[in-house]
Design an enzyme around this catalytic site. Structure first.
Site, PDB file in Angstrom:
ATOM      1  N   SER A 141       0.880  -1.182   0.000  1.00 38.48           N
ATOM      2  CA  SER A 141       0.000   0.000   0.000  1.00 38.48           C
ATOM      3  C   SER A 141       0.909   1.220   0.000  1.00 38.48           C
ATOM      4  O   SER A 141       2.035   1.158   0.532  1.00 38.48           O
ATOM      5  CB  SER A 141      -0.851   0.015   1.270  1.00 38.48           C
ATOM      6  N   TYR A 154      -0.908  -0.536  10.150  1.00 42.85           N
ATOM      7  CA  TYR A 154      -1.038  -0.931   8.737  1.00 42.85           C
ATOM      8  C   TYR A 154       0.202  -0.516   7.942  1.00 42.85           C
ATOM      9  O   TYR A 154       0.729  -1.292   7.136  1.00 42.85           O
ATOM     10  CB  TYR A 154      -2.296  -0.265   8.192  1.00 42.85           C
TER      11      TYR A 154
END
Ligand code: NAP
Length: 242
Positions: A141, A154
């Site tokens: 990501s 994350y």
């Protein structure tokens, strides 16, 4: 002879689009998912209706023993065959500012990403090395590239994927196995359904969220013979963000 591609988290979203695209390219896709059997069966049905081949292989990527058990079972049912493409895609978000983040939200996100990465990759790698051909694609990501506030867990998990991608690519390049990471920005899936798209679009140079099919097209290219000289890279697909 089937050429197998295992995609974790392929019942929905980006993983599903990757499964559909790789099936279209001729792979027999192994659809992993956690609990949403109906969505996984729908993915399989869509692939088969288009003339492709697909199998279901549920396991929890946060549970190393479950991964080992499922992949051992797959090996036993497919003697003499191996998995040629691995897409480590399954992932979760548990956003919150670090100062308020509880241990569970930290560990759940880390475990889902890194446990899955280790056990799936470790299991399928020997078959790729023996075949002197393979593709591993880790779905990271831009949060793991640049860091995003509210996503310390994350961002850390995705940065771990990126580090592993770079290291492993150097170990296995001579055996013609490539390892790359794809770093999406905002993609329209269930994972981003709770976000304020109208507001966030203003921060994206392309002015829109990406589509799962756009990520799938990049993954399909990285799987192709034409991408044989691309390894150890992190490729952003984020409409100009990052
Ligand atoms: P999604 O729509 O929420 O779908 C998640 C998929 O992962 C589902 O198939 C789900 O299976 C599976 N999954 C979740 N936890 C799992 C577990 N413990 N074991 C096995 N499978 C599990 O997510 P998405 O947006 O497609 O995201 C896919 C990947 O792209 C993730 O790694 C995510 O971090 C990354 N990503 C997404 C975006 C975005 O904007 N959407 C941006 C950057 C990166 P079930 O159906 O069984 O629950």
């Amino acid at each position: 002879m089937n050429t197998y591609a295992l995609i974790t988290g392929a019942s929905r979203g980006i993983g599903r689009a990757i499964a559909e695209r790789l099936a279209h390219e001729g792979y027999t896709v192994i659809i992993n998912y956690h609990s949403n059997t109906a969505a996984a069966e729908e993915t399989k049905a869509v692939i088969e209706a288009a003339g492709g081949k697909a199998e279901l292989l549920p396991f929890d990527v946060a549970d190393g023993n479950a991964i080992e058990a499922a992949l051992n079972q797959w090996d036993a049912a497919h003697e003499g065959e191996h998995i040629s493409v691995l897409v480590n895609n399954a992932g979760i978000r548990r956003d919150g500012l670090m100062v308020f983040m509880n241990e569970e939200d930290w560990h759940d996100v880390m475990r889902t990403t890194t446990e899955g990465l280790y056990y799936t990759t470790h299991h399928v790698l020997s078959g790729m090395l023996r075949a002197r051909k393979g593709r591993i694609i880790n779905i990271a990501s831009i949060s793991g590239v640049s860091g995003l506030p509210g996503q310390t867990n994350y961002s850390a998990a995705k940065a771990a994927l990126i580090g592993a991608t770079k290291a492993l690519s150097k170990e296995v390049a001579a055996r013609k196995v490539t390892v790359n990471a794809v770093a999406p920005g905002f993609i329209a899936t269930d994972m981003t359904a709770d976000l304020d798209e109208a507001e966030l679009k203003k921060t994206i140079p392309a002015g829109r969220f990406g589509k799962p099919e756009e990520v799938a097209a990049l993954v399909a290219f990285l799987c192709s013979d034409e991408a044989a000289y691309i390894t150890g890279q992190v490729i952003n697909i984020a409409g100009g963000m990052g």
